[in-house]
Design a protein around this motif. Structure first.
Motif, PDB file in Angstrom:
ATOM      1  N   ASN A   5       0.828  -1.209   0.000  1.00 24.77           N
ATOM      2  CA  ASN A   5       0.000   0.000   0.000  1.00 24.77           C
ATOM      3  C   ASN A   5       0.858   1.252   0.000  1.00 24.77           C
ATOM      4  OD1 ASN A   5      -2.420  -1.446   0.171  1.00 24.77           O
ATOM      5  ND2 ASN A   5      -2.231  -1.591   2.403  1.00 24.77           N
ATOM      6  N   ARG A   6       0.317   2.270  -0.634  1.00 23.66           N
ATOM      7  CA  ARG A   6       0.902   3.608  -0.532  1.00 23.66           C
ATOM      8  C   ARG A   6       0.661   4.125   0.879  1.00 23.66           C
ATOM      9  NH1 ARG A   6       0.954   7.508  -4.842  1.00 23.66           N
ATOM     10  NH2 ARG A   6       0.141   8.865  -3.252  1.00 23.66           N
ATOM     11  N   LEU A   7       1.598   4.850   1.403  1.00 18.88           N
ATOM     12  CA  LEU A   7       1.399   5.502   2.694  1.00 18.88           C
ATOM     13  C   LEU A   7       1.256   7.004   2.474  1.00 18.88           C
ATOM     14  CD1 LEU A   7       3.975   3.580   4.916  1.00 18.88           C
ATOM     15  CD2 LEU A   7       1.516   3.177   4.698  1.00 18.88           C
ATOM     16  N   THR A   8       0.652   7.657   3.419  1.00 28.28           N
ATOM     17  CA  THR A   8       0.498   9.111   3.417  1.00 28.28           C
ATOM     18  C   THR A   8       1.109   9.630   4.708  1.00 28.28           C
ATOM     19  OG1 THR A   8      -1.603   9.113   4.603  1.00 28.28           O
ATOM     20  CG2 THR A   8      -1.700   8.872   2.182  1.00 28.28           C
ATOM     21  N   PRO A   9       1.272  10.931   4.837  1.00 28.86           N
ATOM     22  CA  PRO A   9       1.768  11.439   6.117  1.00 28.86           C
ATOM     23  C   PRO A   9       0.855  11.031   7.287  1.00 28.86           C
ATOM     24  CG  PRO A   9       2.003  13.114   4.443  1.00 28.86           C
ATOM     25  CD  PRO A   9       1.213  11.983   3.825  1.00 28.86           C
ATOM     26  N   ASP A  10      -0.402  10.786   7.019  1.00 29.59           N
ATOM     27  CA  ASP A  10      -1.318  10.364   8.089  1.00 29.59           C
ATOM     28  C   ASP A  10      -1.192   8.887   8.428  1.00 29.59           C
ATOM     29  OD1 ASP A  10      -2.375  12.939   8.317  1.00 29.59           O
ATOM     30  OD2 ASP A  10      -3.933  12.534   6.817  1.00 29.59           O
ATOM     31  N   THR A  11      -0.844   8.037   7.458  1.00 31.19           N
ATOM     32  CA  THR A  11      -0.774   6.599   7.718  1.00 31.19           C
ATOM     33  C   THR A  11       0.642   6.116   8.013  1.00 31.19           C
ATOM     34  OG1 THR A  11      -0.593   6.092   5.350  1.00 31.19           O
ATOM     35  CG2 THR A  11      -2.816   6.090   6.322  1.00 31.19           C
ATOM     36  N   ALA A  12       1.652   6.876   7.653  1.00 33.15           N
ATOM     37  CA  ALA A  12       3.038   6.503   7.942  1.00 33.15           C
ATOM     38  C   ALA A  12       3.344   6.775   9.406  1.00 33.15           C
ATOM     39  CB  ALA A  12       3.990   7.287   7.035  1.00 33.15           C
ATOM     40  N   VAL A  13       4.377   6.128   9.908  1.00 34.43           N
ATOM     41  CA  VAL A  13       4.782   6.331  11.296  1.00 34.43           C
ATOM     42  C   VAL A  13       6.247   6.751  11.356  1.00 34.43           C
ATOM     43  CG1 VAL A  13       3.084   4.706  12.226  1.00 34.43           C
ATOM     44  CG2 VAL A  13       5.347   3.882  11.596  1.00 34.43           C
ATOM     45  N   GLY A  14       6.619   7.346  12.474  1.00 28.06           N
ATOM     46  CA  GLY A  14       8.005   7.678  12.747  1.00 28.06           C
ATOM     47  C   GLY A  14       8.657   8.559  11.702  1.00 28.06           C
ATOM     48  N   ALA A  15       9.880   8.167  11.350  1.00 26.72           N
ATOM     49  CA  ALA A  15      10.672   8.953  10.405  1.00 26.72           C
ATOM     50  C   ALA A  15       9.997   9.040   9.034  1.00 26.72           C
ATOM     51  CB  ALA A  15      12.072   8.357  10.270  1.00 26.72           C
ATOM     52  N   SER A  16       9.290   7.979   8.644  1.00 27.39           N
ATOM     53  CA  SER A  16       8.598   8.012   7.349  1.00 27.39           C
ATOM     54  C   SER A  16       7.501   9.064   7.344  1.00 27.39           C
ATOM     55  CB  SER A  16       7.997   6.641   7.023  1.00 27.39           C
ATOM     56  OG  SER A  16       9.017   5.729   6.709  1.00 27.39           O
ATOM     57  N   ARG A  17       6.813   9.218   8.456  1.00 32.85           N
ATOM     58  CA  ARG A  17       5.773  10.247   8.542  1.00 32.85           C
ATOM     59  C   ARG A  17       6.388  11.620   8.322  1.00 32.85           C
ATOM     60  NH1 ARG A  17       0.690  10.900  11.939  1.00 32.85           N
ATOM     61  NH2 ARG A  17       0.944   8.661  12.109  1.00 32.85           N
ATOM     62  N   GLU A  18       7.523  11.861   8.965  1.00 31.87           N
ATOM     63  CA  GLU A  18       8.200  13.153   8.827  1.00 31.87           C
ATOM     64  C   GLU A  18       8.681  13.379   7.388  1.00 31.87           C
ATOM     65  OE1 GLU A  18      11.272  13.736  11.761  1.00 31.87           O
ATOM     66  OE2 GLU A  18      10.057  12.676  13.265  1.00 31.87           O
ATOM     67  N   LEU A  19       9.324  12.362   6.809  1.00 36.79           N
ATOM     68  CA  LEU A  19       9.833  12.489   5.444  1.00 36.79           C
ATOM     69  C   LEU A  19       8.695  12.739   4.450  1.00 36.79           C
ATOM     70  CD1 LEU A  19      12.491   9.622   5.353  1.00 36.79           C
ATOM     71  CD2 LEU A  19      12.948  12.076   5.165  1.00 36.79           C
ATOM     72  N   LEU A  20       7.624  11.941   4.544  1.00 33.68           N
ATOM     73  CA  LEU A  20       6.496  12.134   3.632  1.00 33.68           C
ATOM     74  C   LEU A  20       5.844  13.495   3.851  1.00 33.68           C
ATOM     75  CD1 LEU A  20       4.639   8.703   3.446  1.00 33.68           C
ATOM     76  CD2 LEU A  20       5.886   9.874   1.638  1.00 33.68           C
ATOM     77  N   GLY A  21       5.703  13.885   5.115  1.00 33.40           N
ATOM     78  CA  GLY A  21       5.106  15.195   5.414  1.00 33.40           C
ATOM     79  C   GLY A  21       5.887  16.327   4.775  1.00 33.40           C
ATOM     80  N   GLU A  22       7.225  16.258   4.880  1.00 28.65           N
ATOM     81  CA  GLU A  22       8.071  17.285   4.269  1.00 28.65           C
ATOM     82  C   GLU A  22       7.938  17.296   2.753  1.00 28.65           C
ATOM     83  OE1 GLU A  22      12.111  16.639   5.510  1.00 28.65           O
ATOM     84  OE2 GLU A  22      11.552  16.677   7.651  1.00 28.65           O
ATOM     85  N   LEU A  23       7.928  16.098   2.152  1.00 30.71           N
ATOM     86  CA  LEU A  23       7.827  16.010   0.695  1.00 30.71           C
ATOM     87  C   LEU A  23       6.483  16.532   0.197  1.00 30.71           C
ATOM     88  CD1 LEU A  23       9.470  12.527   0.170  1.00 30.71           C
ATOM     89  CD2 LEU A  23      10.380  14.730  -0.599  1.00 30.71           C
ATOM     90  N   VAL A  24       5.407  16.165   0.869  1.00 30.70           N
ATOM     91  CA  VAL A  24       4.079  16.627   0.459  1.00 30.70           C
ATOM     92  C   VAL A  24       3.972  18.135   0.643  1.00 30.70           C
ATOM     93  CG1 VAL A  24       1.613  16.514   1.009  1.00 30.70           C
ATOM     94  CG2 VAL A  24       2.939  14.405   0.792  1.00 30.70           C
ATOM     95  N   ALA A  25       4.513  18.652   1.739  1.00 29.93           N
ATOM     96  CA  ALA A  25       4.469  20.103   1.979  1.00 29.93           C
ATOM     97  C   ALA A  25       5.257  20.851   0.896  1.00 29.93           C
ATOM     98  CB  ALA A  25       5.031  20.424   3.356  1.00 29.93           C
TER      99      ALA A  25
END
Length: 183
Positions: A5-25
């Motif tokens: 599955n694809r993850l989003t900043p909402d479904t990812a955890v830890g460092a992945s959440r931060e990395l995805l959040g930065e990329l999406v922003a």
């Protein structure tokens, strides 16, 4: 159908959440590969760092795209191959030269030598000879450009292997048609 599955900043955890959040922003969205890579913050972080580093490479992008096409034609990742063919077209590389890259060569002997090196790095780097490196230098390639080939190939191995593992394809269907075209 993708295997992961694809993850989003909402479904990812830890460092992945931060990395995805930065990329999406920063970009507004991320592609399927990046969103799926987020299952492993180590893989996603490594990919992002290597991708950024290769953005600073001195190797001509018109050459690196042809190396990428040659590697992906071997590795069999249709998603990567489509992306690199599209990038080559955007850079003005003609269809005949793109087809030559699929076959691991170029009309230009200097470019063909660098593509051959890229394929050798991909398949059997222990067989690279001093004479090959000397020939590349004779074509005018710097040691930095020659070393950049390893980075281009490494990035392609990472992205292609990940996409194949995750079942990511250009059309979203399992990759059953995209196989190496040359042995």
């Amino acid at each position: 159908m993708p295997r992961m599955n694809r993850l989003t900043p909402d479904t990812a955890v830890g460092a992945s959440r931060e990395l995805l959040g930065e990329l999406v922003a920063r970009h507004g969205h991320v592609g399927d590969m990046v969103a799926t890579m987020a299952h492993s913050p180590a893989v996603l972080g490594g990919y992002l760092q290597l991708s950024r580093a290769m953005g600073r490479a001195k190797l001509d992008r018109r050459i690196s795209e042809r190396i990428s096409i040659a590697v992906q034609a071997q590795q069999g990742c249709g998603l990567c191959l489509d992306a690199h063919v599209g990038a080559a077209r955007a850079l003005g590389i003609d269809e005949e030269e793109i087809e030559r890259a699929h076959l691991g060569t170029s009309q230009d002997p200097a470019v063909a030598a660098l593509i051959a090196l890229g394929l050798q790095v991909y398949r059997e780097p222990a067989s690279i000879t001093d004479d090959q490196i000397a020939a590349l230098r004779a074509y005018g390639y710097s040691d930095r450009a020659i070393a950049d080939v390893v980075g281009v190939v490494s990035l392609n191995i990472l992205t292609g292997a990940f996409n194949l593992l995750a079942g990511l394809t250009p059309d979203g269907h399992p990759d059953t048609h995209s196989r190496p075209t040359r042995t």
